[in-house]
Design a protein around this motif. Structure first.
Motif, PDB file in Angstrom:
ATOM      1  N   PHE A   1       0.829  -1.206   0.000  1.00  0.00           N
ATOM      2  CA  PHE A   1       0.000   0.000   0.000  1.00  0.00           C
ATOM      3  C   PHE A   1       0.866   1.260   0.000  1.00  0.00           C
ATOM      4  O   PHE A   1       0.604   2.211  -0.758  1.00  0.00           O
ATOM      5  CB  PHE A   1      -0.909  -0.008   1.223  1.00  0.00           C
ATOM      6  N   SER A   2       1.882   1.280   0.839  1.00  0.00           N
ATOM      7  CA  SER A   2       2.730   2.479   0.922  1.00  0.00           C
ATOM      8  C   SER A   2       3.491   2.700  -0.379  1.00  0.00           C
ATOM      9  O   SER A   2       3.677   3.848  -0.812  1.00  0.00           O
ATOM     10  CB  SER A   2       3.699   2.360   2.102  1.00  0.00           C
ATOM     11  N   GLY A   3       3.944   1.607  -1.013  1.00  0.00           N
ATOM     12  CA  GLY A   3       4.649   1.752  -2.283  1.00  0.00           C
ATOM     13  C   GLY A   3       3.741   2.287  -3.374  1.00  0.00           C
ATOM     14  O   GLY A   3       4.140   3.146  -4.166  1.00  0.00           O
ATOM     15  N   LEU A   4       2.494   1.795  -3.410  1.00  0.00           N
ATOM     16  CA  LEU A   4       1.544   2.226  -4.436  1.00  0.00           C
ATOM     17  C   LEU A   4       1.071   3.654  -4.199  1.00  0.00           C
ATOM     18  O   LEU A   4       1.101   4.501  -5.092  1.00  0.00           O
ATOM     19  CB  LEU A   4       0.351   1.261  -4.440  1.00  0.00           C
ATOM     20  N   PHE A   5       0.651   3.921  -2.969  1.00  0.00           N
ATOM     21  CA  PHE A   5       0.102   5.232  -2.637  1.00  0.00           C
ATOM     22  C   PHE A   5       1.187   6.304  -2.590  1.00  0.00           C
ATOM     23  O   PHE A   5       0.932   7.479  -2.873  1.00  0.00           O
ATOM     24  CB  PHE A   5      -0.606   5.144  -1.288  1.00  0.00           C
TER      25      PHE A   5
ATOM     26  N   TYR B   1       6.693   9.514  12.508  1.00  0.00           N
ATOM     27  CA  TYR B   1       7.906  10.230  12.952  1.00  0.00           C
ATOM     28  C   TYR B   1       8.997  10.148  11.891  1.00  0.00           C
ATOM     29  O   TYR B   1       9.728  11.122  11.656  1.00  0.00           O
ATOM     30  CB  TYR B   1       8.402   9.619  14.263  1.00  0.00           C
ATOM     31  N   LEU B   2       9.091   9.001  11.235  1.00  0.00           N
ATOM     32  CA  LEU B   2      10.131   8.838  10.215  1.00  0.00           C
ATOM     33  C   LEU B   2       9.945   9.804   9.057  1.00  0.00           C
ATOM     34  O   LEU B   2      10.894  10.436   8.592  1.00  0.00           O
ATOM     35  CB  LEU B   2      10.122   7.395   9.694  1.00  0.00           C
ATOM     36  N   SER B   3       8.701   9.927   8.562  1.00  0.00           N
ATOM     37  CA  SER B   3       8.462  10.750   7.374  1.00  0.00           C
ATOM     38  C   SER B   3       8.243  12.222   7.689  1.00  0.00           C
ATOM     39  O   SER B   3       8.335  13.064   6.788  1.00  0.00           O
ATOM     40  CB  SER B   3       7.249  10.206   6.606  1.00  0.00           C
ATOM     41  N   LEU B   4       7.945  12.547   8.947  1.00  0.00           N
ATOM     42  CA  LEU B   4       7.669  13.942   9.291  1.00  0.00           C
ATOM     43  C   LEU B   4       8.807  14.623  10.032  1.00  0.00           C
ATOM     44  O   LEU B   4       8.932  15.847   9.986  1.00  0.00           O
ATOM     45  CB  LEU B   4       6.400  14.023  10.152  1.00  0.00           C
ATOM     46  N   VAL B   5       9.627  13.827  10.725  1.00  0.00           N
ATOM     47  CA  VAL B   5      10.675  14.417  11.557  1.00  0.00           C
ATOM     48  C   VAL B   5      12.059  13.892  11.173  1.00  0.00           C
ATOM     49  O   VAL B   5      12.953  14.662  10.816  1.00  0.00           O
ATOM     50  CB  VAL B   5      10.419  14.120  13.054  1.00  0.00           C
ATOM     51  N   TYR B   6      12.221  12.586  11.238  1.00  0.00           N
ATOM     52  CA  TYR B   6      13.563  12.011  11.065  1.00  0.00           C
ATOM     53  C   TYR B   6      14.076  12.212   9.641  1.00  0.00           C
ATOM     54  O   TYR B   6      15.214  12.634   9.427  1.00  0.00           O
ATOM     55  CB  TYR B   6      13.527  10.530  11.411  1.00  0.00           C
ATOM     56  N   ILE B   7      13.245  11.872   8.649  1.00  0.00           N
ATOM     57  CA  ILE B   7      13.566  12.150   7.234  1.00  0.00           C
ATOM     58  C   ILE B   7      12.340  12.851   6.665  1.00  0.00           C
ATOM     59  O   ILE B   7      11.443  12.197   6.154  1.00  0.00           O
ATOM     60  CB  ILE B   7      13.837  10.853   6.452  1.00  0.00           C
ATOM     61  N   PRO B   8      12.247  14.157   6.748  1.00  0.00           N
ATOM     62  CA  PRO B   8      11.011  14.843   6.333  1.00  0.00           C
ATOM     63  C   PRO B   8      10.792  14.780   4.821  1.00  0.00           C
ATOM     64  O   PRO B   8      10.864  15.777   4.105  1.00  0.00           O
ATOM     65  CB  PRO B   8      11.228  16.269   6.829  1.00  0.00           C
ATOM     66  N   ALA B   9      10.525  13.567   4.359  1.00  0.00           N
ATOM     67  CA  ALA B   9      10.257  13.328   2.933  1.00  0.00           C
ATOM     68  C   ALA B   9       9.687  11.929   2.820  1.00  0.00           C
ATOM     69  O   ALA B   9       9.717  11.151   3.780  1.00  0.00           O
ATOM     70  CB  ALA B   9      11.531  13.453   2.110  1.00  0.00           C
ATOM     71  N   TRP B  10       9.126  11.624   1.654  1.00  0.00           N
ATOM     72  CA  TRP B  10       8.653  10.253   1.458  1.00  0.00           C
ATOM     73  C   TRP B  10       9.637   9.510   0.566  1.00  0.00           C
ATOM     74  O   TRP B  10       9.935   9.926  -0.552  1.00  0.00           O
ATOM     75  CB  TRP B  10       7.265  10.212   0.836  1.00  0.00           C
ATOM     76  N   ILE B  11      10.167   8.404   1.086  1.00  0.00           N
ATOM     77  CA  ILE B  11      11.074   7.540   0.339  1.00  0.00           C
ATOM     78  C   ILE B  11      10.563   6.117   0.489  1.00  0.00           C
ATOM     79  O   ILE B  11      10.341   5.658   1.620  1.00  0.00           O
ATOM     80  CB  ILE B  11      12.518   7.622   0.886  1.00  0.00           C
ATOM     81  N   GLU B  12      10.344   5.435  -0.606  1.00  0.00           N
ATOM     82  CA  GLU B  12       9.845   4.062  -0.527  1.00  0.00           C
ATOM     83  C   GLU B  12      10.832   3.181   0.242  1.00  0.00           C
ATOM     84  O   GLU B  12      12.037   3.231   0.003  1.00  0.00           O
ATOM     85  CB  GLU B  12       9.627   3.497  -1.924  1.00  0.00           C
TER      86      GLU B  12
END
Length: 306
Positions: free
Chosen positions: A105-109, A208-219
């Motif tokens: 789901f995360s990879g597709l979305f 926390y990973l996508s908003l703080v630690y690495i503020p980006a989306w990476i598959e």
């Protein structure tokens, strides 16, 4: 002093890297204390990460993103609860299916989110006076708000588990659900709430990973942290009080690979280092005899069974 500055820098990054591990471990401890194994943490963290980032990008509010991450993890965990508590399906298979579902789901979305930047992010909060303590003040008391929130959750979970009737009932359900049922404890209700709470914490960790630690989306940004959480749950001996030191110990090893060790060791070995540390911790815990797994962990419970 360069050496001292490096140590403070490692501590600062270890606290940040350990935050998602602490949140995920607290949730998994509660889930397993209720007798349910959840191997879907990696998938729940992934769904939380992508949901949180999507919501924060749409609304411009990182807090709304964090809430979306929490709800996404809880919703996915609800599927696991229905499958294992009411339908009594195999907990291992159900958890692994959730992992694959969450990653898919995360990879597709998340494809539409690649390259998206957040207009608003969490900013570090300096606690008055405490952040001015020489050397350690800047690391311990100048962190993002989710870091402080994770410590508050840790304290509340510890107090709830050790000093409330509900916490004692949760432990009793994991060890002897039949005895708990004879005491009029709603066993299945406790199990459901524990699983959903575990999913909410996993979603929060992903957020926390996508908003703080690495503020980006990476598959694939969870990087196997969901499986590390399961190992930390065991090495914490299913005790919330030990979750924080174990999470930060692992994160310190994780950070070390990007600090001074990279000048002396192979990059491939460095990538293995956190997982070797996990095996070492598990081995050490086993030899010390600290394991106290819930007696009925992984077993389906049949109501009113005699």
């Amino acid at each position: 002093m360069p050496g001292l500055e490096l140590a403070v820098s490692i501590l600062n990054r270890a606290l940040s890297a350990g935050t998602p591990l602490l949140l995920g471990t607290l949730g998994e401890i509660y889930t397993e204390r209720a007798g349910i194994i959840n191997l879907g943490i990696e998938g729940m963290m992934s769904v939380g990460a992508v949901s949180g980032f999507w919501m924060a990008a749409r609304t411009g509010s990182p807090w709304m993103g964090l809430l979306a991450a929490l709800l996404a993890g809880a919703l996915l965990a609800l599927l696991h609860a229905i499958s294992t508590v009411w339908l009594r399906s195999n907990q291992i298979v159900s958890g692994l299916a959730l992992t694959m579902l969450g990653l898919g789901f995360s990879g597709l979305f998340g494809k539409t989110l690649i390259g998206t930047t957040l207009t608003s992010r969490f900013q570090s909060i300096k606690l008055p006076l405490l952040s001015e303590i020489p050397l350690l003040g800047g690391s311990l008391f100048s962190q993002d708000p989710v870091f402080y929130l994770s410590l508050l959750i840790w304290l509340l979970v510890f107090l709830h588990y050790r000093h409330t009737r509900q916490g004692l009932r949760l432990k009793a359900i994991g060890d002897n659900p039949l005895a708990a049922e004879t005491m009029c404890v709603p066993v299945n209700c406790y199990k459901l709430l524990a699983v959903v709470f575990g999913g909410a914490m996993a979603g929060l960790a992903g957020g926390y990973l996508s908003l703080v630690y690495i503020p980006a989306w990476i598959e694939g940004m969870t990087g196997g942290r969901g499986f590390i959480v399961i190992a930390l749950t065991i090495s914490s001996a299913w005790n919330p009080a030990r979750a924080a030191p174990m999470a930060y110990l692992f994160s310190a090893v994780y950070v070390l690979q990007y600090s001074f060790l990279q000048n002396y060791l192979s990059p491939h070995f460095l990538l293995m280092l956190p997982y070797l540390a996990t095996l070492a911790i598990l081995t050490g815990s086993g030899k010390s005899g600290r394991f106290s797994a819930p007696v009925t962990l992984g077993m389906p419970y049949y109501r009113n069974s005699k």
